[in-house]
Design a protein around this motif. Structure first.
Motif, PDB file in Angstrom:
ATOM      1  N   ASN A 162       0.829  -1.203   0.000  1.00 32.60           N
ATOM      2  CA  ASN A 162       0.000   0.000   0.000  1.00 32.60           C
ATOM      3  C   ASN A 162       0.864   1.254   0.000  1.00 32.60           C
ATOM      4  O   ASN A 162       0.621   2.182  -0.762  1.00 32.60           O
ATOM      5  CB  ASN A 162      -0.908   0.031   1.229  1.00 32.60           C
ATOM      6  CG  ASN A 162      -2.178  -0.785   1.032  1.00 32.60           C
ATOM      7  OD1 ASN A 162      -2.469  -1.224  -0.073  1.00 32.60           O
ATOM      8  ND2 ASN A 162      -2.910  -0.982   2.111  1.00 32.60           N
ATOM      9  N   ARG A 165       2.217   1.687  -3.341  1.00 33.52           N
ATOM     10  CA  ARG A 165       1.166   1.961  -4.323  1.00 33.52           C
ATOM     11  C   ARG A 165       0.655   3.397  -4.227  1.00 33.52           C
ATOM     12  O   ARG A 165       0.404   4.046  -5.218  1.00 33.52           O
ATOM     13  CB  ARG A 165       0.001   0.989  -4.098  1.00 33.52           C
ATOM     14  CG  ARG A 165      -1.118   1.144  -5.113  1.00 33.52           C
ATOM     15  CD  ARG A 165      -2.281   0.230  -4.807  1.00 33.52           C
ATOM     16  NE  ARG A 165      -1.903  -1.174  -4.851  1.00 33.52           N
ATOM     17  CZ  ARG A 165      -2.467  -2.123  -4.105  1.00 33.52           C
ATOM     18  NH1 ARG A 165      -3.415  -1.821  -3.253  1.00 33.52           N
ATOM     19  NH2 ARG A 165      -2.084  -3.367  -4.207  1.00 33.52           N
ATOM     20  N   TYR A 166       0.489   3.894  -2.987  1.00 29.76           N
ATOM     21  CA  TYR A 166      -0.116   5.212  -2.823  1.00 29.76           C
ATOM     22  C   TYR A 166       0.913   6.329  -2.627  1.00 29.76           C
ATOM     23  O   TYR A 166       0.608   7.367  -2.060  1.00 29.76           O
ATOM     24  CB  TYR A 166      -1.136   5.180  -1.681  1.00 29.76           C
ATOM     25  CG  TYR A 166      -2.253   4.188  -1.951  1.00 29.76           C
ATOM     26  CD1 TYR A 166      -3.197   4.444  -2.936  1.00 29.76           C
ATOM     27  CD2 TYR A 166      -2.330   2.978  -1.263  1.00 29.76           C
ATOM     28  CE1 TYR A 166      -4.206   3.532  -3.216  1.00 29.76           C
ATOM     29  CE2 TYR A 166      -3.330   2.057  -1.536  1.00 29.76           C
ATOM     30  CZ  TYR A 166      -4.265   2.347  -2.520  1.00 29.76           C
ATOM     31  OH  TYR A 166      -5.257   1.434  -2.798  1.00 29.76           O
ATOM     32  N   ASP A 189       4.845   6.498   4.873  1.00 29.69           N
ATOM     33  CA  ASP A 189       5.149   6.878   3.496  1.00 29.69           C
ATOM     34  C   ASP A 189       4.951   8.374   3.311  1.00 29.69           C
ATOM     35  O   ASP A 189       4.385   9.055   4.172  1.00 29.69           O
ATOM     36  CB  ASP A 189       4.271   6.086   2.511  1.00 29.69           C
ATOM     37  CG  ASP A 189       2.786   6.356   2.672  1.00 29.69           C
ATOM     38  OD1 ASP A 189       2.385   7.541   2.586  1.00 29.69           O
ATOM     39  OD2 ASP A 189       2.032   5.394   2.886  1.00 29.69           O
ATOM     40  N   ILE A 194      -4.688   9.989   3.336  1.00 28.62           N
ATOM     41  CA  ILE A 194      -6.080   9.526   3.393  1.00 28.62           C
ATOM     42  C   ILE A 194      -6.902  10.639   4.048  1.00 28.62           C
ATOM     43  O   ILE A 194      -6.517  11.140   5.106  1.00 28.62           O
ATOM     44  CB  ILE A 194      -6.182   8.234   4.235  1.00 28.62           C
ATOM     45  CG1 ILE A 194      -5.276   7.142   3.656  1.00 28.62           C
ATOM     46  CG2 ILE A 194      -7.628   7.747   4.334  1.00 28.62           C
ATOM     47  CD1 ILE A 194      -5.077   5.950   4.572  1.00 28.62           C
ATOM     48  N   ARG A 208     -12.800   1.220  -0.017  1.00 24.31           N
ATOM     49  CA  ARG A 208     -11.706   1.896  -0.700  1.00 24.31           C
ATOM     50  C   ARG A 208     -12.012   3.378  -0.730  1.00 24.31           C
ATOM     51  O   ARG A 208     -13.151   3.776  -0.925  1.00 24.31           O
ATOM     52  CB  ARG A 208     -11.558   1.374  -2.121  1.00 24.31           C
ATOM     53  CG  ARG A 208     -11.618  -0.133  -2.160  1.00 24.31           C
ATOM     54  CD  ARG A 208     -11.574  -0.639  -3.553  1.00 24.31           C
ATOM     55  NE  ARG A 208     -10.203  -0.620  -4.028  1.00 24.31           N
ATOM     56  CZ  ARG A 208      -9.899  -0.926  -5.271  1.00 24.31           C
ATOM     57  NH1 ARG A 208     -10.825  -1.197  -6.142  1.00 24.31           N
ATOM     58  NH2 ARG A 208      -8.648  -0.928  -5.647  1.00 24.31           N
ATOM     59  N   VAL A 209     -10.959   4.165  -0.553  1.00 17.26           N
ATOM     60  CA  VAL A 209     -11.137   5.607  -0.559  1.00 17.26           C
ATOM     61  C   VAL A 209     -11.429   6.052  -1.992  1.00 17.26           C
ATOM     62  O   VAL A 209     -10.683   5.691  -2.899  1.00 17.26           O
ATOM     63  CB  VAL A 209      -9.860   6.308  -0.042  1.00 17.26           C
ATOM     64  CG1 VAL A 209      -9.980   7.815  -0.181  1.00 17.26           C
ATOM     65  CG2 VAL A 209      -9.581   5.904   1.397  1.00 17.26           C
ATOM     66  N   ARG A 213     -10.183   6.980  -7.441  1.00 14.56           N
ATOM     67  CA  ARG A 213      -8.812   6.800  -7.011  1.00 14.56           C
ATOM     68  C   ARG A 213      -8.482   5.310  -6.944  1.00 14.56           C
ATOM     69  O   ARG A 213      -7.424   4.882  -7.382  1.00 14.56           O
ATOM     70  CB  ARG A 213      -8.672   7.441  -5.636  1.00 14.56           C
ATOM     71  CG  ARG A 213      -7.358   7.206  -4.973  1.00 14.56           C
ATOM     72  CD  ARG A 213      -7.239   8.116  -3.768  1.00 14.56           C
ATOM     73  NE  ARG A 213      -6.671   7.423  -2.651  1.00 14.56           N
ATOM     74  CZ  ARG A 213      -6.418   7.991  -1.486  1.00 14.56           C
ATOM     75  NH1 ARG A 213      -6.702   9.248  -1.302  1.00 14.56           N
ATOM     76  NH2 ARG A 213      -5.900   7.297  -0.508  1.00 14.56           N
ATOM     77  N   GLY A 219      -5.702  -2.811  -6.726  1.00 19.38           N
ATOM     78  CA  GLY A 219      -5.977  -3.268  -5.360  1.00 19.38           C
ATOM     79  C   GLY A 219      -7.399  -3.777  -5.259  1.00 19.38           C
ATOM     80  O   GLY A 219      -8.175  -3.666  -6.206  1.00 19.38           O
ATOM     81  N   THR A 220      -7.732  -4.329  -4.094  1.00 22.42           N
ATOM     82  CA  THR A 220      -9.028  -4.990  -3.968  1.00 22.42           C
ATOM     83  C   THR A 220      -9.888  -4.430  -2.836  1.00 22.42           C
ATOM     84  O   THR A 220     -11.056  -4.764  -2.738  1.00 22.42           O
ATOM     85  CB  THR A 220      -8.827  -6.490  -3.658  1.00 22.42           C
ATOM     86  OG1 THR A 220      -8.010  -6.577  -2.487  1.00 22.42           O
ATOM     87  CG2 THR A 220      -8.160  -7.196  -4.804  1.00 22.42           C
ATOM     88  N   GLY A 221      -9.284  -3.602  -1.984  1.00 23.39           N
ATOM     89  CA  GLY A 221     -10.028  -3.126  -0.827  1.00 23.39           C
ATOM     90  C   GLY A 221     -10.064  -4.163   0.291  1.00 23.39           C
ATOM     91  O   GLY A 221     -10.805  -4.033   1.253  1.00 23.39           O
ATOM     92  N   LEU A 224      -6.282  -4.050   3.968  1.00 17.26           N
ATOM     93  CA  LEU A 224      -6.250  -3.544   5.338  1.00 17.26           C
ATOM     94  C   LEU A 224      -7.177  -4.310   6.282  1.00 17.26           C
ATOM     95  O   LEU A 224      -6.900  -4.407   7.475  1.00 17.26           O
ATOM     96  CB  LEU A 224      -6.613  -2.056   5.362  1.00 17.26           C
ATOM     97  CG  LEU A 224      -5.522  -1.097   4.867  1.00 17.26           C
ATOM     98  CD1 LEU A 224      -6.024   0.340   4.943  1.00 17.26           C
ATOM     99  CD2 LEU A 224      -4.245  -1.256   5.684  1.00 17.26           C
TER     100      LEU A 224
HETATM  101  P1  ADP Z   1      -6.672  -1.620  -1.591  1.00 23.49           P
HETATM  102  O1  ADP Z   1      -6.540  -2.998  -2.121  1.00 23.49           O
HETATM  103  O2  ADP Z   1      -7.685  -0.786  -2.332  1.00 23.49           O
HETATM  104  O3  ADP Z   1      -5.370  -0.917  -1.407  1.00 23.49           O
HETATM  105  P2  ADP Z   1      -6.792  -1.737   1.314  1.00 23.49           P
HETATM  106  O4  ADP Z   1      -7.754  -2.414   2.207  1.00 23.49           O
HETATM  107  O5  ADP Z   1      -5.379  -2.185   1.378  1.00 23.49           O
HETATM  108  O6  ADP Z   1      -7.357  -1.845  -0.157  1.00 23.49           O
HETATM  109  O7  ADP Z   1      -6.854  -0.186   1.605  1.00 23.49           O
HETATM  110  C1  ADP Z   1      -8.111   0.481   1.678  1.00 23.49           C
HETATM  111  C2  ADP Z   1      -8.003   1.888   1.140  1.00 23.49           C
HETATM  112  O8  ADP Z   1      -7.208   2.693   2.016  1.00 23.49           O
HETATM  113  C3  ADP Z   1      -7.313   1.960  -0.206  1.00 23.49           C
HETATM  114  O9  ADP Z   1      -8.236   1.845  -1.270  1.00 23.49           O
HETATM  115  C4  ADP Z   1      -6.641   3.327  -0.186  1.00 23.49           C
HETATM  116  O10 ADP Z   1      -7.503   4.296  -0.699  1.00 23.49           O
HETATM  117  C5  ADP Z   1      -6.407   3.603   1.291  1.00 23.49           C
HETATM  118  N1  ADP Z   1      -4.977   3.400   1.673  1.00 23.49           N
HETATM  119  C6  ADP Z   1      -4.433   2.283   2.214  1.00 23.49           C
HETATM  120  N2  ADP Z   1      -3.118   2.463   2.473  1.00 23.49           N
HETATM  121  C7  ADP Z   1      -2.813   3.711   2.089  1.00 23.49           C
HETATM  122  C8  ADP Z   1      -1.611   4.514   2.098  1.00 23.49           C
HETATM  123  N3  ADP Z   1      -0.444   4.045   2.566  1.00 23.49           N
HETATM  124  N4  ADP Z   1      -1.692   5.785   1.615  1.00 23.49           N
HETATM  125  C9  ADP Z   1      -2.859   6.282   1.149  1.00 23.49           C
HETATM  126  N5  ADP Z   1      -4.027   5.590   1.101  1.00 23.49           N
HETATM  127  C10 ADP Z   1      -4.016   4.322   1.568  1.00 23.49           C
END
Ligand code: ADP
Length: 266
Positions: A162, A165-166, A189, A194, A208-209, A213, A219-221, A224
Motif C-alpha cells: 500500500n 502503491r499510494y 510513506d 487519506i 476503498r477511498v 482513485r 488493489g481490492t479493498g 487492510l
Molecule cells: P486496496 O486494495 O484498495 O489498497 P486496502 O484495504 O489495502 O485496499 O486499503 C483500503 C483503502 O485505504 C485503499 O483503497 C486506499 O484508498 C487507502 N490506503 C491504504 N493504504 C494507504 C496509504 N499508505 N496511503 C494512502 N491511502 C491508503
C-alpha cells in the motif's frame, strides 16, 4: 426494500424499537452496497489480468513477435499479471477462511526484525521501479513477540505494498522500536494520504477511498481488513495517522505485559 424507513412518532418503547429497526435497515443497506461494489470490483480485478494473459500469450503463440526484446517484454507482462492474480486469489482465500473462522495461527516467539528484512526484500524492486527510497530504522535489541511468522509477513507485505502503491515520490520507512511495555512497528510513506473523514472506514472489508482513485491504483479493498484481523488475532493493535498530500503512517503495537500475564496464567 431497505430504503423504506419507518415513520416514528412516539418516544416510548415502540418508538425506540422503530429507531432500532431503521438503524438496522440502514446498516443492511450499507452492507448490500459494499457487497455489490465488492463483486463488481472483484470481477473487474479478475478480468483485467486474464485479458492481458490471454492477449499476450496469443500474440506469442501465433508467432507475431519477431524481436527477442519484445518477446521478453511480453513474457514479463504475463509474469507480472499472473503474480497479481495470485495475490488476489490469496486475499479472497484468506477472507473466506476468516469468515468461516477457520484460520488457526501458529504462534511462536519471533523476531520482527527478520520479518521486516524478508518482506522488504520482496518489495524492493517495486519501490525501485517507482524510484522510491525504502528505508529501515531498526532498533538493535528488540524484545521478541508472540506471533505467527507467515501471517506477520503478510501483514507487513500488505502495508508495504500500500505504502508503495499510494506514494508517487519520496520514501517508505519501516521503523521498529522495542520498549519494556511494547514492541512497535511502523510503516510510513510520503504519499497521497487519506482524508480524515475516511480514516474510520479504511479497515472495513471492501472499503476503498474514492472509487475513481481506487480504479487508478488497483488493489481490492481487502488488504487492510486482513491486516487488522491478523494483527488482532496476534494480540496487537493497529493505528493509522495520515495527512493529505503529506503521507501516512500505520503503526502496529504489540504489548508485552498482556502476553506475559496470560502466559503466567497457563
Ligand atoms: P486496496 O486494495 O484498495 O489498497 P486496502 O484495504 O489495502 O485496499 O486499503 C483500503 C483503502 O485505504 C485503499 O483503497 C486506499 O484508498 C487507502 N490506503 C491504504 N493504504 C494507504 C496509504 N499508505 N496511503 C494512502 N491511502 C491508503
Amino acid at each position: 426494500n431497505w430504503d423504506t424507513r419507518l415513520q416514528v412518532g412516539s418516544r416510548d418503547e415502540i418508538g425506540m424499537l422503530g429507531h432500532s429497526i431503521n438503524d438496522l435497515a440502514a446498516s443492511l443497506q450499507r452492507y448490500r452496497d459494499t457487497r455489490r461494489a465488492f463483486f463488481s470490483n472483484i470481477s473487474h480485478e479478475l478480468r483485467t489480468p486474464v485479458t492481458y494473459l490471454q492477449g499476450y500469450a496469443k500474440v506469442l503463440t501465433d508467432g507475431l513477435v519477431d524481436s527477442d526484446k519484445e518477446k521478453k517484454q511480453y513474457l514479463s507482462i504475463i509474469y507480472q499479471e499472473s503474480v497479481r492474480l495470485e495475490h488476489l486469489i490469496n486475499d479472497l482465500f484468506d477472507l473466506s477462511k476468516m469468515e468461516e473462522g477457520q484460520i488457526k495461527l501458529n504462534m511462536e516467539w519471533m523476531d520482527l526484525k527478520i520479518t521486516i528484512k524478508t518482506t522488504v526484500q520482496k518489495v524492493k524492486l517495486k519501490a525501485e521501479s517507482k524510484r522510491l527510497s525504502l528505508q529501515l530504522d531498526l532498533q538493535d535489541q528488540v524484545p521478541l513477540i508472540r506471533g505467527d511468522r507467515k501471517r506477520m509477513e503478510q501483514v507487513l507485505l500488505n502495508l508495504l505494498e500500500n505504502a508503495i502503491r499510494y506514494t508517487e515520490k519520496g520514501s517508505v520507512l519501516v521503523r521498529l522500536t522495542g520498549k519494556k511495555e511494547a514492541t512497535v512497528l511502523s510503516v510510513s510513506d510520503t504519499g497521497i494520504g487519506i482524508p480524515k473523514e475516511e480514516l474510520p472506514y479504511i479497515f472495513e472489508r471492501f472499503y476503498r477511498v474514492e472509487k475513481s482513485r481506487a480504479r487508478e491504483y488497483g488493489g481490492t479493498g481487502l488488504g487492510l481488513s486482513i491486516v487488522k484481523k491478523y494483527v488482532e488475532m496476534q494480540d496487537g493493535t493497529v493505528r493509522v495517522d495520515s495527512q493529505m498530500g503529506v503521507g501516512t503512517t500505520f503503526t502496529l503495537i504489540f504489548t508485552h505485559e498482556k502476553k506475559q500475564r496470560r502466559d503466567g496464567m497457563k
